[in-house]
Scaffold this motif. Structure first.
Motif, PDB file in Angstrom:
ATOM      1  N   SER A  22       0.993  -1.254  -0.173  1.00  0.00           N
ATOM      2  CA  SER A  22      -0.036   0.208   0.091  1.00  0.00           C
ATOM      3  C   SER A  22       0.913   1.270   0.035  1.00  0.00           C
ATOM      4  O   SER A  22       0.617   2.402  -0.539  1.00  0.00           O
ATOM      5  CB  SER A  22      -0.925   0.118   1.215  1.00  0.00           C
ATOM      6  N   LEU A  25       2.226   1.925  -3.393  1.00  0.00           N
ATOM      7  CA  LEU A  25       1.367   2.306  -4.437  1.00  0.00           C
ATOM      8  C   LEU A  25       1.012   3.756  -4.115  1.00  0.00           C
ATOM      9  O   LEU A  25       1.007   4.545  -4.652  1.00  0.00           O
ATOM     10  CB  LEU A  25      -0.101   1.543  -4.265  1.00  0.00           C
ATOM     11  N   HIS A  52      -2.143  10.270  -1.418  1.00  0.00           N
ATOM     12  CA  HIS A  52      -3.002   8.897  -1.703  1.00  0.00           C
ATOM     13  C   HIS A  52      -4.250   8.810  -0.915  1.00  0.00           C
ATOM     14  O   HIS A  52      -4.536   7.962   0.237  1.00  0.00           O
ATOM     15  CB  HIS A  52      -2.054   7.457  -1.170  1.00  0.00           C
ATOM     16  N   ILE A  55      -6.943   5.673  -0.029  1.00  0.00           N
ATOM     17  CA  ILE A  55      -6.416   4.459  -0.071  1.00  0.00           C
ATOM     18  C   ILE A  55      -6.822   3.425   0.580  1.00  0.00           C
ATOM     19  O   ILE A  55      -6.820   3.948   2.102  1.00  0.00           O
ATOM     20  CB  ILE A  55      -4.964   4.397  -0.245  1.00  0.00           C
ATOM     21  N   ILE A  58      -4.732  -2.015   3.873  1.00  0.00           N
ATOM     22  CA  ILE A  58      -4.039  -3.068   3.387  1.00  0.00           C
ATOM     23  C   ILE A  58      -4.898  -4.608   4.000  1.00  0.00           C
ATOM     24  O   ILE A  58      -5.330  -5.313   3.095  1.00  0.00           O
ATOM     25  CB  ILE A  58      -2.551  -3.495   3.438  1.00  0.00           C
ATOM     26  N   CYS A  66       2.563   3.144   6.443  1.00  0.00           N
ATOM     27  CA  CYS A  66       3.140   2.658   5.115  1.00  0.00           C
ATOM     28  C   CYS A  66       4.341   2.341   5.238  1.00  0.00           C
ATOM     29  O   CYS A  66       5.017   1.214   4.708  1.00  0.00           O
ATOM     30  CB  CYS A  66       2.792   4.100   4.146  1.00  0.00           C
ATOM     31  N   TYR A 209      -6.496  -0.535 -11.478  1.00  0.00           N
ATOM     32  CA  TYR A 209      -6.759  -0.069 -10.453  1.00  0.00           C
ATOM     33  C   TYR A 209      -8.425   0.264 -10.095  1.00  0.00           C
ATOM     34  O   TYR A 209      -8.723   1.235 -11.028  1.00  0.00           O
ATOM     35  CB  TYR A 209      -5.924   0.875  -9.998  1.00  0.00           C
ATOM     36  N   ASP A 213      -8.050   5.161  -3.977  1.00  0.00           N
ATOM     37  CA  ASP A 213      -6.569   6.011  -4.071  1.00  0.00           C
ATOM     38  C   ASP A 213      -6.724   6.895  -5.007  1.00  0.00           C
ATOM     39  O   ASP A 213      -6.687   6.715  -6.256  1.00  0.00           O
ATOM     40  CB  ASP A 213      -5.491   4.885  -3.856  1.00  0.00           C
ATOM     41  N   TYR A 223      -1.650  -2.397 -12.648  1.00  0.00           N
ATOM     42  CA  TYR A 223      -1.910  -2.263 -11.113  1.00  0.00           C
ATOM     43  C   TYR A 223      -2.771  -3.168 -10.568  1.00  0.00           C
ATOM     44  O   TYR A 223      -3.916  -3.774 -11.265  1.00  0.00           O
ATOM     45  CB  TYR A 223      -2.259  -0.844 -10.886  1.00  0.00           C
ATOM     46  N   HIS A 227      -5.852  -1.952  -3.133  1.00  0.00           N
ATOM     47  CA  HIS A 227      -4.552  -1.985  -2.112  1.00  0.00           C
ATOM     48  C   HIS A 227      -5.264  -2.682  -1.023  1.00  0.00           C
ATOM     49  O   HIS A 227      -5.295  -2.114   0.129  1.00  0.00           O
ATOM     50  CB  HIS A 227      -4.337  -0.533  -1.801  1.00  0.00           C
TER      51      HIS A 227
END
Lengths: 593, 606
Positions: A22, A25, A52, A55, A58, A66, A209, A213, A223, A227
């Motif tokens: 995550s 990304l 981000h 997002i 995870i 992160c 994706y 995010d 992608y 995430h």
């Protein structure tokens, strides 16, 4: 208690990996929106979530910042965050997992490394054995991880003159692209992560994706869908690798179209259907479990997929959940009570699928049905009767060319591999002599030579029988009937459609392997699909043999403990007894009443 | 002065004429045709048309009296066999007038069957937009007229099929295509084997024959039903070109960059080495004068013609059989001879009865083969219930099958029109779903005969001039056709191969299962998921309820119906023990079945 620990460490592992991803990304995609929204502002790369925004976390089990997953420990908050360089994009990638995930998931990583998903021992050792590069296929000698010897790199200084000298190059460039440590090809269906993420981070077939995010451009490809880390892995994820006429794709009923351009069909509303996995596909009957919505992971458990620590040599050797574990079988008509997916409710068994927890009535082995009444069938794999169709790709011709100066592949650039297709197309369309290069999937480097392949004919309706490693009758598929050609840089034909010899010299390097087609039908095929059936008995499709239909006659498997039917078994199959005929008649009679 | 000028002019003219004439190579002795003064050593085309008797003009027209190159060649025809001139050449009165007239009405010249079927199939759909009526009875010759009939189906014919018929000009291209067509010459001229080697046209007359090599047939008959390939054990493959040979793909190639696989050949070829003309007679090939619209109406032979033959005594050299034998020169001939008769009653001169023996002679070399004609009395050929079976139903071991023919028609592009030999707007392209060479499915032909069937399924996508997809004009048609696959084997298919096999019955590949006393069928192919708007598999010609899913392309071709399917399947349970044709339960199978059910399975289940 150990069970608990395992689960804990698994979660931790997942969490870490997810966090890493995550962050990666987040950081990666923070740039464009930031520069638009706040062109004047200096970007604070340490504040990932500033860009981000939205997002997804995870996973609930990985509630980390992160940096925990996406920054190397030696760079705790510093340099990397002055820009995006140095941020670890996929912390679970093979080169990173031992920095990040391993903190919590040491055991899992070790197990995965010993698993076939990581060692690829079956593919490697069988092919090397059949091409004469090693004396046996089992126990495995070479592998991509674990305790096995690493697969030799192609020595470019050598002049290959035998299949044995070419096999590693063939494996590296044609076969091993489907491996959890190699990158997926950027093409529909094939986008995927590596390492833990290969399975646990979901990719859409289009590689786009679809999360929240805001820093990520949803039109770009390559992608993950979101995430997030998951253990609930849908079939499409497995099929990023298990495609193109290999088990997995059959579960969903897919059968690759032929390569030639004249098989790009059909047109739907004036448009050719897009290709997935580099091909168009026939849709055949799905496995009944797929029809009901069951996922691969409903049967294939963690142990089976990620390994139990043991180094296995080939797929069928790996202990797994069997049909009987759920449905019961000849020896036991009740489901395995330890299976937590099965529940007994008022006398009926229910199966709870991992696919959104849907409950299914679990049909049990019926001891009275014709096929099940015969005790001799206890030695027959369920799939031998219940498989509706099978991958029968006959006669694989492969050619490595170090120079291309003709147009022979013009209509044949589709190779079930979009990367090679792109290359080959470019080379074929060039009017000049070209010295083609293609990628060694393991090293990631391109070097001289490209492998093209073609089949004699591919079928789904024929199902010859053989005997697996445990002495059970199983369906065979050709894996493969190689004819190997090699054209050197000067255009000399060094190998001219050579059938390789096995490493122990006992015969031609052509093999049919027992396997379990994932094309289960709710009922078995007819008695005569095997009995009195020349194809099932291994006699081939036609009585009069030609150089082409001879390919339907099986060659012995590559694994010593497996075999073809012997004479006696063939005779019994082809000339059933009077009692057998009575059984068959009874069957039709009971059904009529 | 004037007089002098006139005299001088006359003298000059006389001189010029004198000198010019003097320079011409005049033959020393009078010749029939002046042509031969140049074409001195021209070889005879065949023993029946010696140049000494016929000269050149008889066949090639032109000016037989002129010794001048230009004048002599004016109005000459290079290919007298061309159907455009044949009435004045091969077909002139006193020569082959009757045959030329027959040939013009024959299917190889008219292609009426193809044109009719494709038009009916394509244009008789209910919802067809625009005005595009079927042109009845249209033949190839009509397409060469000044205002030829036009519609989508005919356009397809012109561009995808129109290169294989007798009206096509011979030699208009290189390779196989150029060898096709040319009227009589299409078949009766031996193609120069050594292609590429320069021929001396001045002396090498193309060789003519009635012993037509199969190569002359296969140059056309290698598409569509692919009979000319199957007979010789060839199957047009999926185009992989394997196994590779040297640095290239396989050399097992057909025209048009196609490849083939080797499969079992027809026994008539593999065992006896028979060529096409050994079975196919002059009447069958060149027609009997009637304008048929189906191949098997024109053909005058059946398996029975030879295998349970009828004979007739012919006398004298002027009988048709006698003349054919005379031309053949290999098949032995006596003044009085008992020869076989085709279903239309024409003589099969190479099937002769001599002293109780039936001898078949190969036309190419006259080699005799004694025929065993007793098999028609054997139990397997007399089985009750099998009366409607064609020989082909059991004795054909494979049939080429092409599932899903995906055609795109782009009006924005151009394509060569085989008839006009020019590029014209509209381009067709073909793709497929898949091929098979497996055991043939069976169906009904002519409403009465069980015959091998094979699919012919068109999915047509039409695009307008701006490249826009035209949904209204696009369509699909699911057909089956019944034909002799030409893959005859001595050993027939086993009982089980038909009586329990869903593919052969016409249901398609899949599992036929009995569930609660009812048959259920789980097909393997899923057409709709595969992108085709169909509720049945591509190889499903009929369902278990007996509803036809795909229709016959000709009159009377259909898949089995419910009653037939039930009847076929009802034999299946018994076949384990009662596996002999002469088994008594088959004498009255209905009664046997009744007894079995009434008596609780006795005695079978005791």
């Amino acid at each position: 208690m150990p069970e608990m620990r395992r689960i804990n460490s698994l979660f931790l592992f997942t969490i870490t990996a997810f966090c890493l991803i995550s962050t990666l990304l987040l950081t990666l995609f923070a740039v464009p929106p930031c520069s638009i929204n706040a062109a004047q502002e200096k970007i604070d790369y340490a504040d990932c979530l500033h860009c981000h925004k939205g997002i997804e976390p995870i996973s609930p089990d990985h509630p980390f910042k992160c940096a925990v997953c996406h920054l190397r420990p030696e760079d705790p908050q510093g340099k990397a965050l002055t820009d995006h360089q140095g941020i670890v994009r996929n912390p679970s990638a093979p080169e990173n997992m031992e920095i990040f995930c391993i903190k919590c998931h040491e055991k899992e990583i070790k197990q995965v490394k010993n698993s076939l998903h990581s060692t690829m021992a079956g593919v490697i050792n069988q092919t090397r054995y059949l091409w004469g590069a090693q004396e046996r296929a089992t126990p495995a000698i070479y592998g991509l991880s674990g305790p096995l010897k690493p697969l030799p790199e192609a020595d470019l200084s050598l002049y290959p003159e035998t299949p044995a000298m070419l096999v590693d190059d063939f494996l590296r460039r044609r076969c091993l692209r489907c491996h959890i440590n190699t990158k997926g090809i950027e093409s529909p269906g094939l986008y995927r992560g590596t390492g833990c993420a290969a399975c646990h981070v979901l990719y859409n077939n289009d590689g786009q994706y679809r999360g929240k995010d805001q820093a990520i451009d949803q039109s770009k490809k390559g992608y993950p869908a979101k995430h997030t880390f998951t253990k609930l892995i849908p079939n499409a994820q497995c099929m990023h690798c298990h495609n193109n006429n290999h088990v997995g794709a059959d579960y969903e009923g897919l059968f690759e179209h032929d390569y030639n351009n004249s098989y790009r069909s059909p047109m739907v509303n004036g448009k050719l259907r897009g290709t997935t996995y580099g091909s168009n596909h026939h849709h055949l009957a799905k496995d009944i479990h797929a029809e009901k919505g069951l996922w691969c992971i409903d049967c294939h458990t963690r142990k089976d997929v990620m390994g139990d620590g043991h180094t296995y040599s080939y797929e069928m050797e790996v202990p797994k959940r069997s049909c009987a574990d759920c449905h019961g079988g000849f020896n036991n008509t009740a489901p395995d009570p330890t299976n937590r997916a099965i529940r007994k409710v008022s006398g009926e068994f229910l199966f709870i699928s991992k696919n959104h927890g849907k409950e299914h009535r679990l049909p049990l082995f019926s001891p009275d049905s014709t096929g099940h009444r015969i005790q001799a069938h206890a030695k027959v794999r369920c799939s031998a009767c219940h498989a509706q169709w099978s991958y029968q790709d006959y006669g694989m011709s492969v050619m490595r060319e170090d120079v291309i100066n003709d147009y022979k592949w013009w209509n044949l650039t589709a190779q079930g591999d979009p990367y090679l297709q792109k290359k080959l197309k470019k080379y074929v369309e060039s009017p000049d002599t070209v010295y083609p290069v293609s990628m060694d999937r393991l090293s990631g480097r391109e070097h001289l030579g490209i492998w093209s392949l073609g089949w004699r004919f591919r079928r789904w309706e024929q199902m010859p029988l053989g005997v697996d490693h445990a002495g059970r009758y199983a369906i065979l598929r050709p894996l493969y009937q190689y004819l190997i050609s090699y054209i050197d840089r000067q255009g000399n034909c060094v190998l001219d459609s050579v059938a390789p010899s096995r490493g122990d010299g006992i015969g031609k390097g052509w093999a049919f392997m027992p396997y379990v087609p994932h094309t289960t039908a709710p009922f078995g095929r007819a008695c005569n699909a095997c009995h009195q059936n020349r194809v099932a008995a291994g006699l081939g499709i036609q009585e009069e043999i030609t150089i082409d239909n001879v390919l339907t006659i099986p060659s012995p498997p590559a694994v010593e403990t497996m075999r073809l039917l012997n004479r006696e078994e063939q005779r019994k199959l082809l000339q059933p007894t009077k009692e057998w005929h009575k059984e068959r008649l009874k069957a039709s009679k009971t059904h009529h009443e | 002065m004037k007089k002098i000028l006139i005299i001088v002019s006359l003298v000059l003219i006389a001189a010029v004429l004198f000198i010019k004439e003097g320079r011409l190579n005049r033959p020393s002795e009078p010749l029939k045709d002046a042509c031969l003064s140049c074409h001195k050593e021209m070889k005879n085309p065949d023993p029946s048309h010696p140049i000494s008797a016929f000269g050149c003009y008889t066949c090639h027209l032109g000016n037989r009296y002129s010794l001048d190159r230009e004048r002599a060649h004016f109005t000459m025809v290079r290919n007298p066999g061309d159907l455009r001139v044949v009435d004045r050449t091969c077909g002139k009165t006193g020569c082959h007038a009757d045959i030329a007239a027959r040939v013009k009405n024959s299917l190889m010249a008219t292609n009426v069957g193809i044109l009719k079927t494709i038009q009916e199939q394509w244009l008789n759909r209910k919802d067809i937009p625009g005005d595009s009526p079927v042109v009845m009875g249209v033949g190839v010759r009509d397409l060469y007229s000044k205002a030829p009939p036009q519609n989508l189906a005919i356009d397809h014919y012109r561009k995808m099929c129109g290169g294989c018929h007798l009206w096509k000009k011979r030699g208009d291209r290189k390779g196989e295509i150029g060898r096709r067509g040319g009227g009589c010459s299409n078949c009766h001229i031996l193609d120069d084997e050594k292609e590429g080697e320069p021929k001396n046209e001045a002396i090498d007359h193309p060789e003519m024959t009635t012993r037509i090599p199969s190569a002359n047939c296969i140059k056309c008959h290698n598409r569509s039903a692919r009979i000319g390939l199957s007979y010789f054990g060839r199957f047009e493959s999926e185009g992989y070109g394997t196994p590779y040979e040297g640095t290239g793909l396989s050399s097992r190639r057909l025209s048009g960059n196609r490849f083939f696989l080797d499969l079992p050949a027809d026994i008539h070829f593999s065992r006896v080495g028979m060529e096409c003309i050994d079975c196919h007679t002059a009447t069958g090939l060149m027609g009997d004068g009637k304008r048929y619209d189906r191949m098997h109406s024109q053909i005058d032979i059946t398996c029975q013609t030879c295998h349970s033959p009828e004979f007739s005594m012919t006398k004298g050299p002027d009988s048709l059989a006698g003349r054919l034998a005379f031309l053949n020169k290999r098949v032995p001939w006596k003044r009085e001879q008992s020869v076989g008769l085709s279903k239309k009653g024409t003589p099969i001169y190479n099937l002769q009865k001599e002293g109780g023996k039936v001898i078949f002679y190969r036309k190419m070399d006259g080699r005799p083969f004694e025929m065993d004609i007793r098999s028609s009395n054997k139990p397997h050929h007399r089985l009750k219930g099998h009366e409607r079976l064609s020989c082909q139903a059991c004795h054909s071991i494979w049939i080429p099958q092409c599932y899903g023919c995906h055609l795109t028609y782009k009006k924005s592009e151009k394509q060569k029109d085989w008839i006009s030999n020019e590029m014209s707007p509209g381009r067709w392209k073909e793709a497929r779903s898949y091929l098979r060479f497996s055991r043939p499915a069976l169906g009904i032909r002519d409403g009465l005969e069980v015959f091998p069937i094979s699919p012919c399924q068109e999915f047509v996508s039409v695009f307008d001039k701006s490249g826009r997809y035209l949904e209204d004009e696009s369509f699909s048609i699911m057909n089956i056709s019944a034909f002799d696959p030409h893959t005859t084997a001595k050993k027939s298919r086993g009982c089980l191969e038909c009586h329990q096999d869903p593919k052969v019955i016409g249901l398609g590949e899949g599992i036929l299962h009995q569930k609660g006393g009812k048959q259920v069928f789980r097909p393997t192919y899923d057409s709709s998921s595969s992108g085709m708007d169909l509720s049945f598999p591509l190889d499903g010609f009929v369902n278990l309820r007996g509803e036809p899913l795909q229709s016959g392309s000709g009159k009377g071709v259909r898949p089995f119906n419910k009653e037939e399917i039930d009847r076929i399947l009802s034999v299946n349970p018994c076949l384990g023990c009662h596996n002999r044709y002469d088994d008594k339960i088959y004498a009255d199978f209905k009664e046997s079945k009744r007894r079995f059910e009434m008596e609780g399975g006795a005695p079978c289940l005791k």
